[in-house]
Structure formats: structure tokens, C-alpha cells
Motif scaffolding. Sequence first.
Motif: not given
Length: 389
Positions: A289-294, A298-303
Motif C-alpha cells: 500500500p505504501h513503498a519508499i523509493f531511494d 538519480y538524486g531522490y531518497t525517501n519518496v
Amino acid sequence: MMDRRSVVKAALVTGAGAVVAACTGGGGSGGGTDGAAPATESRPVAKLTAQPAVDAHDAAVLQPVTVRVADGRLTDVKLTNADGHAVEGSFNTDRTVWTSSEVLGYGKTYTYAASATGTDQKPVQLAGSFTTLTPARQIRVTINPGDDAEVGVGMPVSVKFSSDVQNKAEIEKALMLETSGHVEGSWGWLSDRQVDFRPKEYWPANTQVNADAKLYGIDLGGGGYARADVTTKFTVGRSQVVKIHTPDHVMNVYRGGAKVNSYPCSNGLDSDVNRNTPNGTFIIMTREPHAIFDNARYGYTNVNKKWACRISNHGEFIHENQDNAAAIGKVNNSHGCVNLLDADAKEFFDSALIGDPVEITGSRLAGPVNSDVMDWLVSWSAWRGKSAL
């Protein structure tokens, strides 16, 4: 010690001598010995044997224990383990053989107490103990899907080992699979720690599957033995297949062969092959239901993104990305994931089963065949070549 034949012969000779002496007459009393020499008591004719033999070491844990009697009948057999508990077993019809019905433990001592009566009605006994093999290491085995799971038509059966195994052919022979209808398929080794079964084509909808990995007691190689057998019973659900042709910016969902939904999407950036959504047939691996992407590259964390369905261990998901709404259905600009609008992502998430196939075409990036879920990324002939048999 004279045997029975010698005693009889001696008696006859003595008797003949007495007759000769009587006939010849002569002085003296003529008082020779009276009767034959005493016979030695015979040994019992019954013979008890056991397998494993008394004092045996490193006995196999899968081989049934047997106690046998020749020229007699077993009256009682007890085999006890180190805790003093009796091992289950039974006699054959004429009580000449007792056979255990329990699997033995690793590195254990078992003690015999058996008795029989011979055809000469004399009792015989067998006593003593033996020990079973002690593995150099015990390997944990798991099987997936788990019991009572409902899965998609692309779901493989996966047997995994906690450390490398070597005797792959022997292992594969011990893997049993039953289905409610005929399904052509094959086991294939993805690594030294994983063997999967996949059908030639997708599973037929509503197939019942029973899988057994009867590996306890089998030498897995290098002194390793399985801790226990593992089994599973699961059901293949309805047939749902996702198809994405990346240049179209559309994700189509087919159920039972008919298109039931069509969602606008944004896939991996076309201009950077490393960001392409890869080609190939994948499966829904997880539903989150929720996933954290790092991705530091490519400069993104904790999305945090919602309604995420993982489709590979390479990092690709189908998920909500309302922040990218302007591109969805128009431009491929993700880092490899399939982006959907929030409402569409939720609707698809609710419809998905673990094991649903996701077929992706139109990309420049090939599927990552080093994943532990790559069963549908190779041809059927290549998959069969992964079998050890």
C-alpha cells in the motif's frame, strides 16, 4: 567338543565292543562301561538380525529399520530413541520381519530389544544400539507460494536453500508436484540456492497445486542435509495478464483473455536506456500500500508512493505517482517504474494477485536475467535446459 554324529558313533562302537567281549568269554568279570556318552545340548536354531546392525555408525535416517528372524517367529521388538520413546513399527503377517515406520533423527542413538522363538521352541534375543549420521551442516529449505495462497497464472513454485547445494539431480528427483489438471512444466535451477517450477504456458485458471520437497535425509552435497521436508498447497486464481507497450503510454489489463481495463501510464525515460522499463514477462511479486523509493544515483531518497506492485528485483514497480500526472499517458519519464494516476493505481492494486504476469514490450532494455524471479524471461527450451535431469 564332539558333535551329535560323533556321540552316536561312539555309542555304537562301545556296544559292538561289549558284544565281542561277551562272545569270546574269558576270565574276569566282563564289566565294561554301561551306556553312551552324554549328548551336548544343541543351540537354538533361530537367528535374529537387524539393519542397521548393532554398533553401526552413520546410519541413514531415511532407511527403515528392520529386525528379522530366520527359522523362527518374532515375539517382541522394541526400538527406542535416546529419550526412551519407542519408535513406531509393525510386523509382517508371519512375524518374521519388523519394520519401523518413523523417520529417524540426525545424530541420534537407537537401542534394540528384540526376542523371537525358534522352530525348536527355544528363545533368542537381540540387544544393542546404533547411531545415525550427523550432518556437517543442516540446511533450511523453504517453499513458495505458502499454504492456501491464491496466486496469479504466472506464479512459479520456488524452493530455496539457506546455503549452496551441489547434488541438484538428486534434489530434483525428490521434488513432487501434483495439479488438478494436466500442466506441462519443468523445474529449473536459477542458482545454487534456488530451483523453481514453471509451466510451459501460464497456469490454467483455478488449478489446484500440491508441491512436496521431500529433502530430509538426502545428501545435498558438501556434507549438507535438509533440516526438514517442506510442502505447500495453493490455488491458481482467475487469469489476469497486464500488457504494456511502452511507446503507447498505456497499461492494458486482460482477464480471461478479454480486455477489462486500460490505464494511461508513464514508463521509463526513453532517451536513457538505463532508465527504460525493461522488456520481458514479469510477475507481480509484492503488493505494498505504501513503498519508499531511494535512488541516490538519480538524486531522490525517501519518496513515498502508494499502491505499489513490485514486478522485479531490479527495482521496477507499478505504482501511483500523482506528482507526475502531467506526463502520465503522454510521456515516458520515470526511472523505470510504471506510473499511474492515484485512482487507477488503487483500482489496479485491488485487482492484482501475486503471480499475475506483466508483459512489457517496446523498450530498448532487456529483462534482468540475474534476478531470482526471472522464470518467464527465458524461452521454454532455455528453461528446460536449467533442469539437472
